[in-house]
Design a protein around this motif. Sequence first.
Motif, PDB file in Angstrom:
ATOM      1  N   MET A 102       0.840  -1.176   0.000  1.00  0.00           N
ATOM      2  CA  MET A 102       0.000   0.000   0.000  1.00  0.00           C
ATOM      3  C   MET A 102       0.885   1.239   0.000  1.00  0.00           C
ATOM      4  O   MET A 102       2.001   1.217   0.505  1.00  0.00           O
ATOM      5  CB  MET A 102      -0.890   0.048   1.243  1.00  0.00           C
ATOM      6  N   GLU A 103       0.334   2.312  -0.535  1.00  0.00           N
ATOM      7  CA  GLU A 103       1.017   3.596  -0.466  1.00  0.00           C
ATOM      8  C   GLU A 103       0.221   4.535   0.428  1.00  0.00           C
ATOM      9  O   GLU A 103      -1.003   4.444   0.514  1.00  0.00           O
ATOM     10  CB  GLU A 103       1.186   4.199  -1.858  1.00  0.00           C
ATOM     11  N   PHE A 104       0.964   5.428   1.094  1.00  0.00           N
ATOM     12  CA  PHE A 104       0.380   6.362   2.046  1.00  0.00           C
ATOM     13  C   PHE A 104       0.988   7.735   1.830  1.00  0.00           C
ATOM     14  O   PHE A 104       2.206   7.853   1.665  1.00  0.00           O
ATOM     15  CB  PHE A 104       0.676   5.925   3.485  1.00  0.00           C
ATOM     16  N   LEU A 105       0.152   8.756   1.857  1.00  0.00           N
ATOM     17  CA  LEU A 105       0.624  10.134   1.865  1.00  0.00           C
ATOM     18  C   LEU A 105       0.629  10.582   3.320  1.00  0.00           C
ATOM     19  O   LEU A 105      -0.386  10.455   4.010  1.00  0.00           O
ATOM     20  CB  LEU A 105      -0.295  11.029   1.037  1.00  0.00           C
ATOM     21  N   VAL A 106       1.776  11.065   3.785  1.00  0.00           N
ATOM     22  CA  VAL A 106       1.904  11.469   5.189  1.00  0.00           C
ATOM     23  C   VAL A 106       2.261  12.951   5.241  1.00  0.00           C
ATOM     24  O   VAL A 106       3.258  13.386   4.664  1.00  0.00           O
ATOM     25  CB  VAL A 106       2.974  10.628   5.919  1.00  0.00           C
ATOM     26  N   ASP A 107       1.403  13.716   5.895  1.00  0.00           N
ATOM     27  CA  ASP A 107       1.627  15.140   6.136  1.00  0.00           C
ATOM     28  C   ASP A 107       2.314  15.235   7.493  1.00  0.00           C
ATOM     29  O   ASP A 107       1.728  14.878   8.522  1.00  0.00           O
ATOM     30  CB  ASP A 107       0.287  15.868   6.133  1.00  0.00           C
ATOM     31  N   MET A 108       3.571  15.682   7.493  1.00  0.00           N
ATOM     32  CA  MET A 108       4.386  15.698   8.703  1.00  0.00           C
ATOM     33  C   MET A 108       4.653  17.141   9.116  1.00  0.00           C
ATOM     34  O   MET A 108       5.312  17.882   8.385  1.00  0.00           O
ATOM     35  CB  MET A 108       5.706  14.964   8.440  1.00  0.00           C
ATOM     36  N   VAL A 109       4.117  17.533  10.263  1.00  0.00           N
ATOM     37  CA  VAL A 109       4.292  18.892  10.782  1.00  0.00           C
ATOM     38  C   VAL A 109       5.144  18.805  12.047  1.00  0.00           C
ATOM     39  O   VAL A 109       4.773  18.145  13.010  1.00  0.00           O
ATOM     40  CB  VAL A 109       2.932  19.552  11.088  1.00  0.00           C
ATOM     41  N   THR A 110       6.293  19.474  12.004  1.00  0.00           N
ATOM     42  CA  THR A 110       7.246  19.423  13.106  1.00  0.00           C
ATOM     43  C   THR A 110       7.176  20.715  13.903  1.00  0.00           C
ATOM     44  O   THR A 110       7.149  21.807  13.341  1.00  0.00           O
ATOM     45  CB  THR A 110       8.671  19.220  12.562  1.00  0.00           C
ATOM     46  N   THR A 111       7.173  20.569  15.217  1.00  0.00           N
ATOM     47  CA  THR A 111       7.238  21.697  16.131  1.00  0.00           C
ATOM     48  C   THR A 111       8.451  21.484  17.031  1.00  0.00           C
ATOM     49  O   THR A 111       8.476  20.539  17.828  1.00  0.00           O
ATOM     50  CB  THR A 111       5.956  21.796  16.978  1.00  0.00           C
ATOM     51  N   VAL A 112       9.430  22.341  16.875  1.00  0.00           N
ATOM     52  CA  VAL A 112      10.629  22.251  17.699  1.00  0.00           C
ATOM     53  C   VAL A 112      10.264  22.680  19.113  1.00  0.00           C
ATOM     54  O   VAL A 112       9.656  23.740  19.307  1.00  0.00           O
ATOM     55  CB  VAL A 112      11.755  23.134  17.128  1.00  0.00           C
ATOM     56  N   PRO A 113      10.605  21.859  20.103  1.00  0.00           N
ATOM     57  CA  PRO A 113      10.229  22.219  21.470  1.00  0.00           C
ATOM     58  C   PRO A 113      10.955  23.473  21.959  1.00  0.00           C
ATOM     59  O   PRO A 113      12.092  23.735  21.575  1.00  0.00           O
ATOM     60  CB  PRO A 113      10.642  20.998  22.296  1.00  0.00           C
ATOM     61  N   GLU A 114      10.256  24.222  22.793  1.00  0.00           N
ATOM     62  CA  GLU A 114      10.858  25.405  23.397  1.00  0.00           C
ATOM     63  C   GLU A 114      12.104  24.994  24.156  1.00  0.00           C
ATOM     64  O   GLU A 114      12.134  23.954  24.812  1.00  0.00           O
ATOM     65  CB  GLU A 114       9.863  26.054  24.365  1.00  0.00           C
TER      66      GLU A 114
END
Length: 96
Positions: free
Chosen positions: A1-13
Amino acid sequence: MEFLVDMVTTVPEGASEDDVARMRGREAARSRELAAQGSLRRLWRPPLAPGEWRTWGLFRAEDAERLEEVLASMPLRAWRQDTVTPLAPHPNDPGR
């Protein structure tokens, strides 16, 4: 199977520039490994707002459980929120 992954990164304070650089380096190395294994097929950078850190990835895995194992193996997962969309073939796909 193929998957589209939306990856949003938040660098910790409080993360230093060195922490971020090390994390990016580990992520890049793991991404190369996953690509060599055939799990990571493509990465894109969508239009970004100032300060936004986001990537779209095309992954291949046997199923959603295996995909989760792949995503969990990526170092940035500690700072990242993933949204997974399973993909199905389209009958008019010109690439088929």
